[in-house]
Design a protein around this motif. Sequence first.
Motif, short mmCIF file in Angstrom:
data_model
loop_
_atom_site.label_atom_id
_atom_site.label_comp_id
_atom_site.label_asym_id
_atom_site.label_seq_id
_atom_site.Cartn_x
_atom_site.Cartn_y
_atom_site.Cartn_z
N ALA A 1 1.15 -1.33 0.01
CA ALA A 1 -0.03 -0.13 0.23
C ALA A 1 0.60 0.83 0.39
O ALA A 1 0.35 2.27 -0.87
CB ALA A 1 -1.07 0.55 0.93
N CYS A 2 1.67 0.94 0.93
CA CYS A 2 2.95 2.32 0.89
C CYS A 2 3.37 2.88 -0.49
O CYS A 2 3.45 3.81 -0.55
CB CYS A 2 3.88 1.91 1.81
N VAL A 3 3.64 2.26 -1.11
CA VAL A 3 4.82 1.60 -2.16
C VAL A 3 3.88 2.64 -3.62
O VAL A 3 3.49 3.89 -4.16
CB VAL A 3 5.38 0.19 -2.91
N HIS A 4 2.66 2.52 -3.33
CA HIS A 4 2.00 2.22 -4.70
C HIS A 4 0.79 3.87 -4.47
O HIS A 4 0.65 4.43 -4.72
CB HIS A 4 0.38 1.63 -4.69
N GLY A 5 1.10 4.28 -2.62
CA GLY A 5 0.11 5.45 -2.18
C GLY A 5 1.03 6.21 -2.02
O GLY A 5 0.79 7.50 -2.92
N TYR B 1 -1.65 6.73 2.52
CA TYR B 1 -0.49 6.91 2.09
C TYR B 1 -0.49 8.56 1.37
O TYR B 1 0.87 8.70 1.68
CB TYR B 1 0.79 6.44 1.88
N ALA B 2 -0.84 8.82 -0.05
CA ALA B 2 -1.09 9.65 -0.52
C ALA B 2 -1.10 10.66 -0.10
O ALA B 2 -0.77 11.65 0.45
CB ALA B 2 -1.38 9.64 -1.70
N ALA B 3 -2.09 10.71 1.30
CA ALA B 3 -2.96 12.37 1.69
C ALA B 3 -1.72 12.47 3.11
O ALA B 3 -0.99 13.17 3.37
CB ALA B 3 -3.98 11.64 2.49
N LEU B 4 -0.88 10.91 3.31
CA LEU B 4 -0.41 11.48 4.59
C LEU B 4 1.46 12.27 4.07
O LEU B 4 1.92 12.92 4.86
CB LEU B 4 0.49 9.82 4.99
N VAL B 5 1.88 11.95 2.55
CA VAL B 5 3.16 12.56 2.15
C VAL B 5 2.33 13.91 2.22
O VAL B 5 3.50 14.81 2.37
CB VAL B 5 3.73 11.82 1.20
N ARG B 6 1.59 14.18 1.92
CA ARG B 6 1.08 15.44 1.20
C ARG B 6 1.52 16.13 2.66
O ARG B 6 1.53 17.63 2.35
CB ARG B 6 -0.30 15.45 0.87
N GLY B 7 0.52 16.02 3.21
CA GLY B 7 0.50 16.37 4.73
C GLY B 7 1.35 16.57 5.32
O GLY B 7 2.31 17.96 5.67
N LEU B 8 2.44 16.14 5.02
CA LEU B 8 3.79 16.13 5.63
C LEU B 8 4.79 17.04 5.11
O LEU B 8 5.74 17.43 5.55
CB LEU B 8 4.56 14.75 5.78
#
Length: 391
Positions: A111-115, A380-387
């Motif tokens: 999920a992380c890789v694809h996110g 994970y995609a949302a998390l990276v955007r937030g960080l």
Amino acid sequence: MPVRDGSECHDVERFLLRLLAAPSLSTQEAAAAEVLRAELVTLGFEVETDELGNVIGVLDLGPGPTILLDSHLDTVGVERPEAWSAAPSGERRGDLIYGRGAVDMKGPLAACVHGVASLGTTHDAGRIVVSGSVAEELVEGAALVPIVQRVAPDYVVICEPTAGALALGQRGRAEVVVEVTGKPCHSAYPAEGVNAAEVMAEIICEVRCLPATQHPVLGDGILVLTDLASSPLPSLSVVPARCTARFDRRTLPGELLSDVLEPIRSVAERVAAQFDASTEVSLGEATYTTYTGCAVRAACFAPAWVTEPGSTVAESALQGFASVGMTLPVSHYSFCTNGSATAGALGVPTIGYGPGAPNLAHQVDEAIALSELREGVRGYAALVRGLTSRA
């Protein structure tokens, strides 16, 4: 090579099944490492494998912080494959994907890789690093330290399963070894010697009465006997001259090695002296050779850590999730993770997030739901955007 567009449907399910089909016991992760490396290359990451065998993929999306998202590649073994209702090497049945590592933690890794890859050309901030680290099931954190030193992340995300919550801490872990040396003699004349096993029994009983340290969020610093062996074994009419016990001590934030060892040492030395025996209390050590042939020796002491809910990393993560309509409860890990290295030892701001139910780890019929997997990609995609402050 550009990343595939974020609107494209990534086949995270098939990637997970390939990971599950690749056996990856600790120190035997080569096959799974190759599956991960190939997927990262296909998705446009710059990829390298370090000396220990850790696989590291990098997406440089633009100016901004460096985010490291770590998942370990290794799994525990399958003791009774015949007890599984589906193939331990990976099988989909309905909405569930079964297999050793489905939750711990090839599902979160997939999920992380694809996110991260799904950000595609829609995001232009941050240097994003995805790592598949080795040998976590042997000793937490040891393999992640050189990755952190290599990439110098501003924030770390531990991708262990959280059942969709945001984890802001964990108890640590120490392996405590207690050795008792007595005096051998014929078992028909026990008064002529000192029975090391009986002395150890007294020590174990008294150690159980030690008060547990406490933390308002993480709970008790529990101490559990996990292994016991006397010598000689088997003993043929001989009183054992040596006995070794191993304890698992769950540590709390701020506890030092001396805080863990000294109370146990005090009990052991006092009891041993009553029986004219000697004792030694020490920290356990993990020694192993990685699949790349690198010899590792690491102390079995993983510090605890807590990230404050109001910290920048926690607030930014929650804002990222909220931007796509995800409201996450704040929780913490009940088990030890590689965050002991990043937050506990190195002081790098760390959080945890991963799809899947952590209580299914190491179980017969370990499985993750496709809905959890897909939500993890989105998360994970949302998390990276937030960080990266572009939520």
